[in-house]
Design an enzyme around this catalytic site. Structure first.
Site, short mmCIF file in Angstrom:
data_model
loop_
_atom_site.label_atom_id
_atom_site.label_comp_id
_atom_site.label_asym_id
_atom_site.label_seq_id
_atom_site.Cartn_x
_atom_site.Cartn_y
_atom_site.Cartn_z
N GLU A 14 -6.38 -10.50 -1.26
CA GLU A 14 -7.12 -10.29 -0.01
C GLU A 14 -8.62 -10.20 -0.30
O GLU A 14 -9.32 -9.33 0.25
CB GLU A 14 -6.64 -9.02 0.69
CG GLU A 14 -5.15 -9.02 0.99
CD GLU A 14 -4.68 -7.79 1.76
OE1 GLU A 14 -5.52 -7.02 2.26
OE2 GLU A 14 -3.46 -7.62 1.87
N ASP A 48 -12.40 -10.01 -0.55
CA ASP A 48 -13.68 -10.08 0.17
C ASP A 48 -14.64 -9.11 -0.52
O ASP A 48 -14.21 -8.09 -1.07
CB ASP A 48 -13.56 -9.84 1.68
CG ASP A 48 -12.75 -8.62 2.08
OD1 ASP A 48 -12.57 -7.70 1.25
OD2 ASP A 48 -12.31 -8.56 3.24
N GLU A 88 0.79 -1.24 0.00
CA GLU A 88 0.00 0.00 0.00
C GLU A 88 0.82 1.29 0.00
O GLU A 88 0.56 2.20 0.79
CB GLU A 88 -0.94 0.01 1.21
CG GLU A 88 -1.89 -1.18 1.23
CD GLU A 88 -2.87 -1.12 2.39
OE1 GLU A 88 -2.76 -0.24 3.25
OE2 GLU A 88 -3.77 -1.98 2.42
N HIS A 99 -10.52 -5.81 -2.06
CA HIS A 99 -11.57 -5.61 -1.05
C HIS A 99 -12.69 -4.83 -1.75
O HIS A 99 -12.58 -3.62 -1.96
CB HIS A 99 -11.04 -4.80 0.14
CG HIS A 99 -9.94 -5.49 0.89
ND1 HIS A 99 -10.17 -6.63 1.63
CD2 HIS A 99 -8.62 -5.22 1.03
CE1 HIS A 99 -9.03 -7.03 2.18
NE2 HIS A 99 -8.08 -6.19 1.83
C1 XIL Z 1 -6.16 -6.23 8.32
C2 XIL Z 1 -6.48 -7.40 9.23
O1 XIL Z 1 -7.41 -8.23 8.59
C3 XIL Z 1 -7.02 -6.90 10.54
O2 XIL Z 1 -7.14 -7.99 11.46
C4 XIL Z 1 -6.11 -5.83 11.13
O3 XIL Z 1 -6.71 -5.28 12.29
C5 XIL Z 1 -5.84 -4.73 10.13
O4 XIL Z 1 -5.32 -5.29 8.96
N1 XIL Z 1 -4.87 -4.51 3.70
C6 XIL Z 1 -3.90 -5.39 4.13
C7 XIL Z 1 -4.17 -6.29 5.27
O5 XIL Z 1 -2.85 -5.49 3.49
O6 XIL Z 1 -3.01 -6.57 6.01
C8 XIL Z 1 -5.23 -5.74 6.18
O7 XIL Z 1 -5.51 -6.72 7.16
C9 XIL Z 1 -6.45 -5.36 5.38
C10 XIL Z 1 -6.14 -4.31 4.35
#
Ligand code: XIL
Length: 456
Positions: free
Chosen positions: A267, A269, A160, A239
């Protein structure tokens, strides 16, 4: 004397006939569809993974599903900087190792996440800057990568690093402030520390090809490839809101792959987990030869960081949701054809497929009534009980009464609270304005995909 050879010849002919029939039979026999996500993805040389949390490894309902369905694991928090180097130069791998051991004992591979990020930094690192931070950052890469040397399939070296401000530029952070070359220095250091692991850049809101942020990351990767900076892969967090992926996501994946890197959905969802939206993402990956796999960010809805949004493939009781079946079917439809050529460089072959009907754009889960700006906005138009989530664009006036609450926001162009921009804030912070009880005027700008806001 002459009958015997004849009989043998007949037998041989008969055996040959049986063999031919068997082979012919095999050729037309349909290949049995795989019954788990990992096995189904493996048919085309891909993986299907999940974010796994160490705190849940004692929950047998959780581990039963995870062990059955997935063949790649990303530690949800356990390999982040605050976990692995809680005090400067004192490394702690207990959580990461627990997940690594669980995954490998179940035949799964592991994706390291993440070496460098502006979030989830230990306190000591947050207070460093300049050359002290630069050397601490490299020491962190070396310390963590030495421990996992030769063991991991991928490392998210940098997470990020690009801004959501529409400029296509870098995000402001303490790491960025050490000099614009921090990312390439990190990748070079990582390659030297462990030449066996694939080194990835990972980000969110880079799925839409037309987005400035996507172009910014694309140009960085292109530049790295041109100058020989070692980078092997790009992770698209994915996401998504309930509208799912941007319709040109497959184009984005193909264009990055054509630079000579693997791509992956890292990631995934999707708010409320519409089956079609999940199928679309699966098909976008399957259509790109160098899309090596997909990872969902959690197992059951009750394990998700997106509290109350039910964005995953299993419900809180561990039942398969319609989205699960949609993903499994899409993976099985890709069949046993080995489409992956992970080492090839150059144009990506794409398959022709029937277009899947698009999904509507994200619908807000509630319609906020505009409030008025200012630190004591009125009238209060929203009674919020944490946890609270909101997807969409608009404004409202919120009175925070009993905070413990904090703000969690991501995937948005802009959210302001009393005029303070809080884009992409995940973790509670003492200095954060919404940590204080009071009146908040919340403004969203809907992103190309969606906006999201929650309290905890
Ligand atoms: C999130 C986790 O799922 C949570 O448990 C934590 O509190 C915050 O981080 N982008 C990412 C992940 O790269 O590491 C993040 O994960 C979600 C967004």
């Amino acid at each position: 004397m002459i009958g015997k050879p004849k009989k043998n010849a007949l037998l041989q002919l008969f055996s040959l006939g049986v063999l031919v029939a068997l082979v012919a039979g095999l050729a037309v026999m349909p290949v049995a569809a795989a019954s788990t996500l990992g096995a189904a993805a493996a048919q085309s040389g891909r993986y299907y993974g999940a974010a796994i949390s160490n705190g849940r490894l004692g929950d047998s309902a959780y581990t039963t599903i995870a062990a059955r369905e997935f063949n790649m694991v990303t530690p949800e928090n356990e390999m982040k900087m605050d976990a692995t180097e809680p005090n400067q130069n004192q490394f702690n791998f207990s959580g990461g190792d627990a997940i690594y051991n669980w995954a490998t004992s179940h035949g799964m591979k592991v994706r390291g996440h993440t070496l460098l990020w502006h979030n989830q930094q230990p306190g000591w690192m947050q207070s460093l800057s300049g050359s002290a931070l630069r050397s601490a950052m490299l020491n962190h890469i070396n310390g963590v990568m030495a421990h996992y040397k030769g063991k991991l399939a991928y490392w998210d070296v940098v997470n990020e690093a690009f801004s959501d401000d529409g400029s296509g530029g870098r995000r402001q952070s303490n790491l960025q402030a050490t000099g614009n070359d921090w990312i390439e220095v990190a990748f070079k250091t990582a390659r030297a520390a462990d030449p066996s692991v694939k080194l990835c850049y990972n980000d969110y809101n880079i799925e839409n090809w037309s987005a400035a942020k996507t172009q910014g990351v694309y140009n960085m990767v292109k530049d790295f490839k041109a100058r020989g900076v070692p980078i092997d892969c790009v992770g698209f967090q994915s996401h998504f809101g309930s509208g799912g992926m941007p319709s040109n996501f497959q184009t984005t994946l193909s264009n990055f792959a054509a630079l000579g890197v693997d791509v992956a959905i890292t990631e995934l969802d999707i708010a409320s987990a519409p089956a079609t939206a999940y199928a679309n993402v699966t098909n976008a990956c399957l259509a790109v030869a160098r899309c090596v796999g997909m990872t969902v960010w959690g197992v059951r809805d009750s394990d998700s960081w997106r509290t109350g949004e039910n964005p995953l493939l299993f419900d809180g009781s561990g039942n398969k949701k319609p989205a699960y079946t949609a993903v499994l079917n899409a993976l099985n439809a890709a069949g046993p054809v080995a489409t992956n050529t992970p080492t090839s460089v150059g144009p990506t072959p794409t398959r022709t497929r029937t277009p899947v009907p698009g999904t509507p754009t994200a619908t807000p889960t509630r319609t906020p009534t505009p409030g008025s700006s200012g630190s004591t906005c009125s009238p209060v138009t929203s009674t919020i009980t944490a946890p609270f989530t909101f997807d969409g664009a608009g404004t409202f006036c919120w009175q925070a009464a009993s905070l413990g609450a904090y703000i969690n926001s991501w995937n948005m162009a802009s959210v302001t609270i009393n005029g303070v921009n809080i884009t992409n804030l995940y973790v509670a912070s003492g200095s954060y304005p919404a940590k204080i009880n009071g009146f908040y005027y919340i403004g969203y700008t809907g992103n190309f995909a969606w906006s999201h806001f929650e309290t905890k």
